[in-house]
Design an enzyme around this catalytic site. Structure first.
Site, PDB file in Angstrom:
ATOM      1  N   HIS A 277       0.841  -1.206   0.000  1.00 42.49           N
ATOM      2  CA  HIS A 277       0.000   0.000   0.000  1.00 42.49           C
ATOM      3  C   HIS A 277       0.871   1.250   0.000  1.00 42.49           C
ATOM      4  O   HIS A 277       0.642   2.194  -0.778  1.00 42.49           O
ATOM      5  CB  HIS A 277      -0.913  -0.005   1.230  1.00 42.49           C
ATOM      6  CG  HIS A 277      -1.577   1.297   1.507  1.00 42.49           C
ATOM      7  ND1 HIS A 277      -2.852   1.602   1.082  1.00 42.49           N
ATOM      8  CD2 HIS A 277      -1.139   2.413   2.176  1.00 42.49           C
ATOM      9  CE1 HIS A 277      -3.172   2.820   1.459  1.00 42.49           C
ATOM     10  NE2 HIS A 277      -2.146   3.335   2.132  1.00 42.49           N
ATOM     11  N   GLU A 278       1.875   1.265   0.859  1.00 43.10           N
ATOM     12  CA  GLU A 278       2.739   2.450   0.951  1.00 43.10           C
ATOM     13  C   GLU A 278       3.553   2.640  -0.328  1.00 43.10           C
ATOM     14  O   GLU A 278       3.804   3.773  -0.749  1.00 43.10           O
ATOM     15  CB  GLU A 278       3.662   2.323   2.166  1.00 43.10           C
ATOM     16  CG  GLU A 278       2.933   2.235   3.497  1.00 43.10           C
ATOM     17  CD  GLU A 278       2.024   3.428   3.749  1.00 43.10           C
ATOM     18  OE1 GLU A 278       2.321   4.528   3.258  1.00 43.10           O
ATOM     19  OE2 GLU A 278       0.997   3.255   4.434  1.00 43.10           O
ATOM     20  N   HIS A 281       1.765   4.688  -2.896  1.00 40.72           N
ATOM     21  CA  HIS A 281       1.890   6.145  -2.809  1.00 40.72           C
ATOM     22  C   HIS A 281       3.109   6.629  -3.587  1.00 40.72           C
ATOM     23  O   HIS A 281       3.057   7.644  -4.301  1.00 40.72           O
ATOM     24  CB  HIS A 281       2.009   6.575  -1.342  1.00 40.72           C
ATOM     25  CG  HIS A 281       0.737   6.446  -0.570  1.00 40.72           C
ATOM     26  ND1 HIS A 281      -0.450   7.005  -0.990  1.00 40.72           N
ATOM     27  CD2 HIS A 281       0.463   5.836   0.609  1.00 40.72           C
ATOM     28  CE1 HIS A 281      -1.403   6.749  -0.101  1.00 40.72           C
ATOM     29  NE2 HIS A 281      -0.872   6.030   0.873  1.00 40.72           N
ATOM     30  N   GLU A 355      -5.776   7.399  -0.768  1.00 39.27           N
ATOM     31  CA  GLU A 355      -5.555   6.190   0.032  1.00 39.27           C
ATOM     32  C   GLU A 355      -6.283   4.988  -0.579  1.00 39.27           C
ATOM     33  O   GLU A 355      -5.763   3.861  -0.564  1.00 39.27           O
ATOM     34  CB  GLU A 355      -6.028   6.421   1.468  1.00 39.27           C
ATOM     35  CG  GLU A 355      -5.219   7.450   2.242  1.00 39.27           C
ATOM     36  CD  GLU A 355      -3.782   7.036   2.460  1.00 39.27           C
ATOM     37  OE1 GLU A 355      -3.499   5.824   2.410  1.00 39.27           O
ATOM     38  OE2 GLU A 355      -2.939   7.922   2.681  1.00 39.27           O
ATOM     39  N   ASP A 359      -4.728   1.424  -1.778  1.00 43.22           N
ATOM     40  CA  ASP A 359      -5.257   0.116  -1.408  1.00 43.22           C
ATOM     41  C   ASP A 359      -5.366  -0.787  -2.640  1.00 43.22           C
ATOM     42  O   ASP A 359      -5.002  -1.970  -2.604  1.00 43.22           O
ATOM     43  CB  ASP A 359      -6.643   0.270  -0.776  1.00 43.22           C
ATOM     44  CG  ASP A 359      -6.582   0.765   0.665  1.00 43.22           C
ATOM     45  OD1 ASP A 359      -5.479   0.779   1.244  1.00 43.22           O
ATOM     46  OD2 ASP A 359      -7.643   1.141   1.200  1.00 43.22           O
TER      47      ASP A 359
END
Length: 418
Positions: A277-278, A281, A355, A359
């Site tokens: 997930h990170e 970004h 976000e 995901d």
């Protein structure tokens, strides 16, 4: 054209630039996870866990909202009455009323007044998070972190105020142009500096020991096309039981950071899911997008302040002659407080969209919706998140999708819905 006309034109150009960047980088049209899946996910969570999380947030709300209201009230009193200007004068008096002393020390005094008035509510919040086991900090540790925050804020704020009022002092007619450029540049600079300079003030970071998990995380980043400098472990356990991970920095400063609590509470597969997930970004340039939007917003804010400076009634309320003088620091903070309150829901909406995209990136990168759902359930349990918060509160303040929304997104992905 006059400086004011140039400022108006520049403001319009920056607004267009901000809209274009936001339109191109923010996933505006990402549909929320099916509500039926959300309801099903909520029904499968342990009832006592849901009840405990909701009790926790119910106890936090009075202090949180009282703190917000008090902070706004203090900002308005200091900014829309002569009190703020008098505090600035008081700070500068021992130094011959020099503009630099007024700017730096006066700004610190005005901010400190607000912080001290809201301190009891912050302490009340600490008692609640300790009672529910989210924080394990003693009052000494909590106070030390508070002083560190004040110190970092004083340094950064002092430098910003000194630079801002140096420009207004040197170029009284064109300070908005130099100030806007400086504010934008400062945002960009801090994006590089904060991860490597400020974060170590609050946490100790150590390289994750060699092993299967470290190897897998680095390989995951490489496969995703997001090279990282290192994988670090933050000693979050000395102050909290909450779990988290993030990718910080840009370019050569980018690194994966994992809370040590995550390593002890989650399975390796779940750590990989969070990290994916990170990495999303970083892959989608969210840090760069946030930096660019922040830089444009900072430049717009400076020009807006300049334009507000022609509002005689506002200056009269604050007891100042110009918004570009240090005595107007209280007024600047009041304007910032109101702007932050009004823009908050919009910023939260953008954050939730970003976000949710991260995901989806995690689900696609790992191809493991079952682990993703399990991890979201674990995050909600350990962090005491309300899995399905009140709609109004969610729309106003939530920076992430709710726990049931994220679990539902995993279920939709497992059915082949992208």
């Amino acid at each position: 054209m006059t400086p004011r006309m140039w400022a108006l034109v520049s403001f319009g150009v920056l607004v267009v630039a901000l809209v274009v960047v936001a339109a191109l980088t923010v996933p505006w049209h990402r549909a929320p996870a099916p509500r039926a899946d959300q309801v099903a996910a909520l029904g499968q969570l342990p009832a006592e866990q849901v009840a405990r999380a909701r009790r926790f947030h119910a106890e936090l709300r009075p202090g949180s909202y009282a703190g917000m209201a008090l902070s706004l009230l203090v900002a308005l009193v200091l900014g829309l009455t002569p009190i703020g200007a008098r505090l600035v004068e008081l700070a500068g008096r021992p130094f011959g009323d020099h503009w630099l002393a007024r700017a730096v020390l006066g700004g610190m005094l005005v901010v400190l007044a607000g912080e001290l008035l809201t301190l009891p509510l912050a302490a009340w919040r600490h008692t609640i998070v300790v009672r529910y086991g989210i924080s394990i900090q003693s009052w000494g540790g909590w106070g030390a972190d508070l002083l560190k925050s004040f110190a970092v804020g004083a340094v950064l704020g002092g430098l910003a105020l000194a630079g801002f009022f140096a420009v207004t002092h040197a170029a009284p007619r064109w300070w908005w142009a130099f100030g806007a450029a400086g504010a934008a540049g400062l945002v960009v600079l801090l994006s590089f500096v904060l991860p490597v300079v400020v974060e170590p003030i609050f946490n100790k970071f150590t390289a994750m020991p060699d092993g299967p998990l470290r190897t897998e995380l680095i390989a995951l980043a490489a496969a995703d096309g997001v090279p990282v400098r290192d994988v670090l472990v933050a000693d979050a356990s000395r102050r909290t039981r909450a779990v988290n991970a993030y990718v910080s920095g840009l370019g050569p400063t980018r690194r994966i950071v994992v809370y040590d609590t995550l390593l002890t509470e989650a399975t390796p597969e779940e750590v990989v899911s969070v990290t994916a997930h990170e990495l999303g970004h970083a892959k989608d340039g969210d840090v760069l997008t946030g930096t660019l939007l922040g830089a444009l917003g900072a430049a717009l804010a400076v020009i807006a302040l300049y334009l507000l400076g022609s509002w005689a009634g506002l200056l009269r309320l604050a007891g100042v002659d110009s918004i570009g003088e240090p005595r107007a620091i209280g007024l600047l903070l009041a304007v910032a407080a109101v702007a932050g309150l009004l823009s908050g829901p919009g910023q939260a909406f953008v954050s939730r969209r970003i976000e949710a995209r991260a995901d989806q990136h995690s689900l696609a990168l790992t191809g493991d919706p079952a682990t993703f759902e399990a991890m979201q359930r674990r995050l909600g349990t350990l962090n005491l998140s309300d899995p399905d918060p009140p709609t109004w509160e969610f729309l106003m303040f939530a920076s992430h999708p709710s726990t049931v929304q994220r679990m539902a997104a995993a279920r939709a992905y497992a059915r082949g819905e992208r």
